[in-house]
Scaffold this motif. Structure first.
Motif, mmCIF file in Angstrom:
data_model
loop_
_atom_site.group_PDB
_atom_site.id
_atom_site.type_symbol
_atom_site.label_atom_id
_atom_site.label_comp_id
_atom_site.label_asym_id
_atom_site.label_seq_id
_atom_site.Cartn_x
_atom_site.Cartn_y
_atom_site.Cartn_z
ATOM 1 N N GLN A 147 0.825 -1.198 0.000
ATOM 2 C CA GLN A 147 0.000 0.000 0.000
ATOM 3 C C GLN A 147 0.864 1.255 0.000
ATOM 4 N N ARG B 229 2.172 1.918 -3.431
ATOM 5 C CA ARG B 229 1.133 2.487 -4.285
ATOM 6 C C ARG B 229 0.955 3.978 -4.025
ATOM 7 N N ASP C 140 -4.846 -0.706 6.186
ATOM 8 C CA ASP C 140 -5.060 -1.201 4.821
ATOM 9 C C ASP C 140 -6.124 -0.422 4.070
ATOM 10 N N ALA D 12 -12.492 1.831 2.002
ATOM 11 C CA ALA D 12 -13.039 0.922 1.006
ATOM 12 C C ALA D 12 -14.541 0.752 1.186
ATOM 13 N N LEU E 96 -7.117 3.247 -2.713
ATOM 14 C CA LEU E 96 -7.397 2.308 -1.635
ATOM 15 C C LEU E 96 -8.656 1.504 -1.915
ATOM 16 N N GLU F 238 -7.825 -0.752 -5.072
ATOM 17 C CA GLU F 238 -6.626 -1.564 -4.917
ATOM 18 C C GLU F 238 -5.796 -1.555 -6.205
#
Length: 344
Positions: free
Chosen positions: A212, A215, A236, A241, A330, A333
């Motif tokens: 993560q 990214r 996460d 999300a 996020l 993904e």
């Protein structure tokens, strides 16, 4: 009181003793106790699985992880969301009762439980921030000492250090004792630079090993510091999300005031995580010239805003845009795509 009748426990955390309030399925209070921190862990281990609610304060994440291993459902809440449920004057027992009452509300917002690794990373960021503030204070003191003696140095740490290197401390028109003081301040700044660089290298290692973080660090204006700070705060990204807006969580969305059928847009709300908001704005300020110079839709949007608004307003708008890009990555993904940023 049957322990099997407890459905929700609210805990008001204290440094040594904590207050507990237990509710049954109907919302009636069936338990009131004061316990030590270790006593709470031993007590909850004897209970059947239930909801344990706390305010998201110091020690809450440790207790939350411990209660989860015991089979309980943990709910952490922001103290400002619990305050409306406090009855009459504030006491520890009433606070615990308010926490138990607020936890089952269907519209209540909860704080995600942080892992020990997240807390470690967050502590490193706080330690680095303290060193940066100390270094800034030293630089300001150094400029003030020399300014009082007619030596004018430029603002900014790097410019100041470069200028002092060109002039040389020994050639400054100041007393011998002041020269010794200036050298001492410069030595302190150098030591702080080394410690801050050590933290930066540790953050870079974390970013290399965390998917993560890799990214997020690919987004212009984010980088290693912001990426690891975000990972420490949101983990996460599961909360986002589920549809939670990162820009509003960071206080980057404008406030609105409606009267007489008219809506007036005000400044940003400045709610949420102050450290993350500050870092994101600093990142946006650094990335603004580079992004505005590009022949992209993002560049066109920034140039158009710069023509009609102050630079600081554009920086905050860009920070909010970056927050929404982070939120999109996020949720989906995926990695940063330059061609898709305008649709976020």
């Amino acid at each position: 009181m049957k322990r099997s009748s407890i459905a929700v426990i609210g805990i008001d955390l204290g440094k040594n003793s904590c207050s507990l309030a237990g509710q049954d399925a109907t919302g009636a209070i069936v338990l009131r106790r004061k316990m030590s921190r270790q006593g709470i862990i031993a007590f909850t281990a004897t209970l059947p699985p239930c909801v344990i609610a706390m305010e998201a304060c110091c020690g809450a994440h440790f207790f939350g992880r411990t209660f989860e291993t015991q089979g309980h459902e943990v709910r952490l809440m922001s103290p400002e969301y619990v305050q409306p449920y406090v009855k009459a004057q504030k006491t520890d027992d009433r606070d615990a009762e308010a926490i138990a009452e607020a936890a089952p509300r269907p519209t209540m917002r909860f704080v995600s439980l942080k892992s020990e690794a997240q807390l470690d990373l967050q502590a490193l960021h706080r330690a680095r921030e303290r060193l940066v503030l100390a270094r800034t204070a030293l630089i300001n003191q150094l400029r003030a000492v020399l300014f009082e003696r007619g030596v004018i140095l430029p603002k900014g740490r790097l410019l100041l250090m470069r200028r002092l290197g060109e002039i040389g401390v020994e050639s400054l028109p100041i007393s011998v004792r002041t020269k010794i003081l200036v050298n001492d301040l410069l030595d302190e700044c150098t030591a702080l630079d080394k410690r801050i660089k050590g933290y930066d290298e540790e953050f870079a290692a974390v970013a290399r090993n965390d998917l993560q973080a890799r990214r997020l660090s690919g987004i212009p204006g984010i980088g290693v510091i912001n990426a690891t700070a975000l990972i420490a705060a949101i983990g996460d990204g599961s909360a986002f999300a589920r549809g939670r807006d990162l820009a509003s969580w960071l206080g980057l969305t404008p406030r609105q005031h409606s009267t007489g059928g008219r809506t007036k847009i005000l400044g940003i709300s400045k709610r949420g995580n102050q450290y993350l908001r500050k870092q994101l704005i600093h990142g946006a300020r650094a990335a603004l010239p580079h992004l505005a110079a590009k022949p992209t839709r993002m560049g066109e949007w920034l140039r158009e805003m710069l023509n009609r608004r102050h630079t600081n307003v554009v920086v905050v708008a860009l920070a909010a845009k970056l927050a929404r890009i982070i939120w999109a990555l996020l949720r989906r993904e995926t990695t940063y795509d330059q061609s898709a940023i305008i649709g976020v």
